[in-house]
Design an enzyme around this catalytic site. Sequence first.
Site, PDB file in Angstrom:
ATOM      1  N   TRP A  83      -3.909   4.460   0.629  1.00 37.73           N
ATOM      2  CA  TRP A  83      -4.336   5.367   1.966  1.00 37.73           C
ATOM      3  C   TRP A  83      -5.551   6.359   1.344  1.00 37.73           C
ATOM      4  O   TRP A  83      -6.184   6.998   2.149  1.00 37.73           O
ATOM      5  CB  TRP A  83      -3.185   5.897   2.452  1.00 37.73           C
ATOM      6  CG  TRP A  83      -3.478   6.434   3.858  1.00 37.73           C
ATOM      7  CD1 TRP A  83      -3.858   7.625   4.396  1.00 37.73           C
ATOM      8  CD2 TRP A  83      -3.592   5.298   4.803  1.00 37.73           C
ATOM      9  NE1 TRP A  83      -3.945   7.631   5.591  1.00 37.73           N
ATOM     10  CE2 TRP A  83      -4.040   6.160   6.184  1.00 37.73           C
ATOM     11  CE3 TRP A  83      -3.460   3.997   5.033  1.00 37.73           C
ATOM     12  CZ2 TRP A  83      -4.292   5.712   7.251  1.00 37.73           C
ATOM     13  CZ3 TRP A  83      -3.725   3.647   6.325  1.00 37.73           C
ATOM     14  CH2 TRP A  83      -3.991   4.269   7.300  1.00 37.73           C
TER      15      TRP A  83
ATOM     16  N   SER B  79       0.722  -1.124   0.070  1.00 40.79           N
ATOM     17  CA  SER B  79       0.064   0.111   0.020  1.00 40.79           C
ATOM     18  C   SER B  79       0.790   1.269  -0.141  1.00 40.79           C
ATOM     19  O   SER B  79       2.005   1.388   0.127  1.00 40.79           O
ATOM     20  CB  SER B  79      -0.862   0.033   1.286  1.00 40.79           C
ATOM     21  OG  SER B  79      -1.754   1.212   1.248  1.00 40.79           O
ATOM     22  N   CYS B  80       0.242   2.337  -0.366  1.00 41.85           N
ATOM     23  CA  CYS B  80       0.860   3.785  -0.183  1.00 41.85           C
ATOM     24  C   CYS B  80      -0.043   4.794  -0.282  1.00 41.85           C
ATOM     25  O   CYS B  80      -0.975   4.477   0.356  1.00 41.85           O
ATOM     26  CB  CYS B  80       2.109   3.782  -1.637  1.00 41.85           C
ATOM     27  SG  CYS B  80       1.150   3.759  -2.975  1.00 41.85           S
ATOM     28  N   GLY B  81       0.239   5.833  -0.837  1.00 37.93           N
ATOM     29  CA  GLY B  81      -0.734   7.042  -0.860  1.00 37.93           C
ATOM     30  C   GLY B  81      -1.880   6.757  -1.852  1.00 37.93           C
ATOM     31  O   GLY B  81      -2.947   6.791  -1.573  1.00 37.93           O
TER      32      GLY B  81
END
Length: 286
Positions: free
Chosen positions: A268, A239-241
Amino acid sequence: MTSLISPEDLIARLGDPNLVLLDASWYMPADPRDPEAEFETAHLPGTKRFDFDGKIKDHDSDLPHMMPTPETFEAAARALGISAGSQIVIYDGAGIFAAPRAWWMFKAMGHDAVSVLNGGLPAWKDAGGPIETGPETAATPGDFTASPATERLASAEDVLKAVNGQAGQPTAIVDARGAPRFEGSQPEPRPGLRSGHMPGARNIPFDQVLTDGKYRDAEDIRNIWAAAGLPDQGRVIASCGSGVTASVLALAAESAGLPTVTVYDGSWSEWGQESRSELPVTTGAA
């Protein structure tokens, strides 16, 4: 094809009729760079633009640059001249940043003959690779057929099952954002998002797997993986932004011979929404 290709190896392959070059440059909204203008200033010979932020995305989603339907992706790939036998090489203007996202999209749509130019346009220029200017030329439509590889793509529901230990197999979550955002000490750049991370997630800021704008070697990446407590077997969800730098980690794992990493597309920008209280958030170190 391997997951990464050097500028020197790509120079030697120019002229291959099956080779398709794509520029997938994209920059954070706060970055003043314009990928379309930069493309016209300098691109690899015969390159087409792969715009996953404005064009090749789910236009019905409020989330940034989400994966489109297989039908939409297939039509876009065909319009770029991509066929079943195409050998795709993707690059971006930053070196390594956005190109892995496009690489992951093709992998998730079932096309395995896809690589990322290690070091991107800067490394190409340093190697003396030829450059073209001006707009892209029209492509002869291809016959690409999307065949989704479901093990490459995770939803919020998949991640929630992993958080709750209900995924059906041991599943680790790794977050590619920087430590301050992961820990919740720095606010998110997008409004309306909570700060922190998924309970139990590990943190590998994406730039840790890079050096001088290129990927580190396989041994370094495996060591980084191990230091973060990630398994070298079993399922890992990144996951990330907004699903871009999570793809950097997915490509890092593949280049190092680690198991396939699943990318949480919403990342996110979906999980952290203040309205999504059913998606738990915690703060502090991993």
